[in-house]
Design a protein around this motif. Structure first.
Motif, short mmCIF file in Angstrom:
data_model
loop_
_atom_site.label_atom_id
_atom_site.label_comp_id
_atom_site.label_asym_id
_atom_site.label_seq_id
_atom_site.Cartn_x
_atom_site.Cartn_y
_atom_site.Cartn_z
N ASN A 109 0.81 -1.22 0.00
CA ASN A 109 0.00 0.00 0.00
C ASN A 109 0.84 1.26 0.00
N ASN A 110 2.16 1.12 -0.10
CA ASN A 110 3.01 2.30 -0.10
C ASN A 110 3.69 2.51 -1.45
N GLN A 111 3.15 1.91 -2.51
CA GLN A 111 3.74 2.07 -3.82
C GLN A 111 3.26 3.37 -4.45
N GLN A 112 4.21 4.19 -4.83
CA GLN A 112 3.90 5.51 -5.37
C GLN A 112 4.39 5.60 -6.82
N GLY A 113 3.67 4.95 -7.72
CA GLY A 113 3.97 5.08 -9.13
C GLY A 113 5.02 4.11 -9.63
N GLY A 114 5.09 4.01 -10.94
CA GLY A 114 6.07 3.14 -11.56
C GLY A 114 5.77 2.94 -13.02
N ILE A 115 6.41 1.93 -13.61
CA ILE A 115 6.22 1.58 -15.01
C ILE A 115 5.69 0.16 -15.07
N GLU A 116 4.60 -0.05 -15.81
CA GLU A 116 4.02 -1.36 -15.96
C GLU A 116 4.09 -1.80 -17.42
N PHE A 117 4.42 -3.09 -17.63
CA PHE A 117 4.37 -3.70 -18.95
C PHE A 117 3.27 -4.76 -18.90
N TYR A 118 2.27 -4.62 -19.75
CA TYR A 118 1.19 -5.60 -19.69
C TYR A 118 0.65 -5.85 -21.08
N THR A 119 -0.16 -6.89 -21.17
CA THR A 119 -0.73 -7.27 -22.45
C THR A 119 -2.23 -7.44 -22.32
N THR A 128 2.50 -8.10 -17.07
CA THR A 128 3.56 -9.10 -17.22
C THR A 128 4.87 -8.70 -16.55
N ALA A 129 5.06 -7.42 -16.31
CA ALA A 129 6.27 -6.94 -15.63
C ALA A 129 6.02 -5.51 -15.18
N SER A 130 6.76 -5.08 -14.17
CA SER A 130 6.60 -3.71 -13.69
C SER A 130 7.84 -3.27 -12.94
#
Length: 416
Positions: A109-119, A128-130
């Motif tokens: 619950n403390n994740q503040q943003g990022g990059i996601e790879f999905y299909t 599929t990855a982040s």
């Protein structure tokens, strides 16, 4: 081109128009059907589309900026701050990259943003990855996690983490050498932990030679390698061990055998305690490797006779300090007594291999083999020792010669 400026209609029939000063357009604005379209009712702008469904939109799915400030590229809808989509060769499957402000796919619950790879396959979206940024609160620092989805899974699991202190964790989330995984610390420490199997593999292909080097201040001081499929461990002074079949052999720094050149321990500060073996040591005694073979002289017999009377019982000081009265009793000679017996017979004990006398110097916990290399104020030490097999041979030879002399005299007396 036609349009309205203010409340009056103005027909622009030329291909080029210049408007000076401020201009206000009331109602929708259309430029060449859908080159540019402004939806004044819904406050939307479309480029390449006359029916934008978002505040700013290029084509149907080329570029979208929605009312929440999310940006989408190659997608008709956008759910993250930035979403880029590409169709898989025109098929039903689409691949996406999303930059998020708050992650919704992970459990923390403390994740503040990022990059996601999905299909997206037939309408089912799977991350599929982040890469996620973990922010633990004011003053607590942040961490970066790298996550992938295992085979047959629609969710992602953490695989690698870069901590707020700059340490890299692979397969683990805590900095602890007791937890399975790999830890590479920013200060250079590497800790690999595995449960139930080997931790590291070092594989040299094509040729034999060194596999691992050990260095101190950039200088190689030791190495592990393989010589003709035989592993070796050695230092840079050509002192090493070569493992061959069922035996261990002395070798140089390249794994080549060194015959009759390396000692095991020393008399100053490198003694072993006990050596346990099924059989005794085998010493070379080949006549072809010896010279000046002779019987004992009268002086040597005199010294040997005196030494044979010097065997005593004793206890070691360190054993008494550790065990008290339970310290065991040993049998042997005192090296200083042996040295004196040789001197009394006019001989120098140092000329005989059964007598050992080693001098060294100590300073600040360091050992120096010569006075020249020892610093000023170093303490001189000396320890004397005995090679018992050779000493007993010395005494045995003297005893045999004495007995032979006695027997000869007895025979002479009996003959008279």
């Amino acid at each position: 081109m036609s349009g309205y400026l203010g409340t009056k209609a103005v027909l622009l029939s030329t291909t080029t128009a210049t408007v000076g000063g401020d201009s206000t357009v009331g109602g929708d604005l259309t430029v060449d059907t859908n080159t540019l379209f402004v939806d004044s009712t819904n406050n939307r702008v479309g480029v390449g589309t006359a029916s934008p469904s978002n505040p700013f939109q290029v084509g149907t799915s080329d570029l979208i900026v929605d009312s929440s400030g999310n940006v989408g590229i190659g997608t008709s809808t956008v759910n993250r701050k930035l979403e880029i989509s590409g169709n898989n060769n025109g098929g039903a499957k689409s691949n996406y990259i999303r930059i998020t402000d708050t992650d919704t796919s992970a459990t923390a619950n403390n994740q503040q943003g990022g990059i996601e790879f999905y299909t997206s396959d037939s309408g089912n979206e799977n991350v599929t990855a982040s890469i996620e940024n973990l922010y633990a609160g004011s003053g607590a620092g942040s961490e970066l996690t790298f996550n992938t989805a295992p085979n047959g899974s629609s969710g992602v699991s953490e695989r690698m983490r870069l901590t707020s202190t700059g340490n890299l964790l692979v397969g683990k989330t805590v900095e602890d050498s007791g937890v399975v995984g790999l830890e590479v610390d920013s200060d250079g420490k590497i800790a690999g932990t595995r449960d139930g199997s080997h931790v590291a593999i070092f594989n040299r292909l094509t040729s034999t030679g060194d596999i691992v080097h050990f260095r101190n201040d950039g200088t190689t001081i030791g190495r592990i390698g393989v010589a003709s499929t035989r592993p070796y461990f050695a230092n840079q002074s050509d002192v090493g061990l070569l493992f061959v079949g069922d035996d261990v052999r002395p070798c140089d720094s390249n794994g080549s055998s060194r015959d009759n050149a390396i000692d095991l321990g020393n008399n100053s500060n490198g003694r072993f305690d006990d050596i346990y073996a099924t059989n005794g040591t085998i010493q070379t005694s080949d006549q072809n490797e010896k010279q000046q073979i002779a019987s004992l002289t009268d002086a040597e017999i005199t010294a040997a006779k005196a030494i044979s009377k010097l065997f005593k019982t004793f206890k070691w000081n360190d054993s008494v300090a550790e065990k008290g009265d339970a310290a065991r009793t040993h049998t042997g000679v005192i090296a200083q007594d042996v040295e004196q017996a040789m001197t009394d017979a006019g001989l120098n004990a140092g000329d005989y291999a059964f007598f050992i006398s080693t001098t060294w110097w100590e300073a600040d916990g360091e050992i120096y083999e010569t006075a020249e290399e020892a610093p000023e104020g170093a303490t001189e030490r000396n320890r004397k020792g005995i090679r018992y097999p050779q000493l007993l041979s010395f005494i045995g030879a003297a005893t045999e010669q004495r007995l032979a002399s006695v027997e000869a005299r007895l025979d002479a007396l009996e003959g008279n």
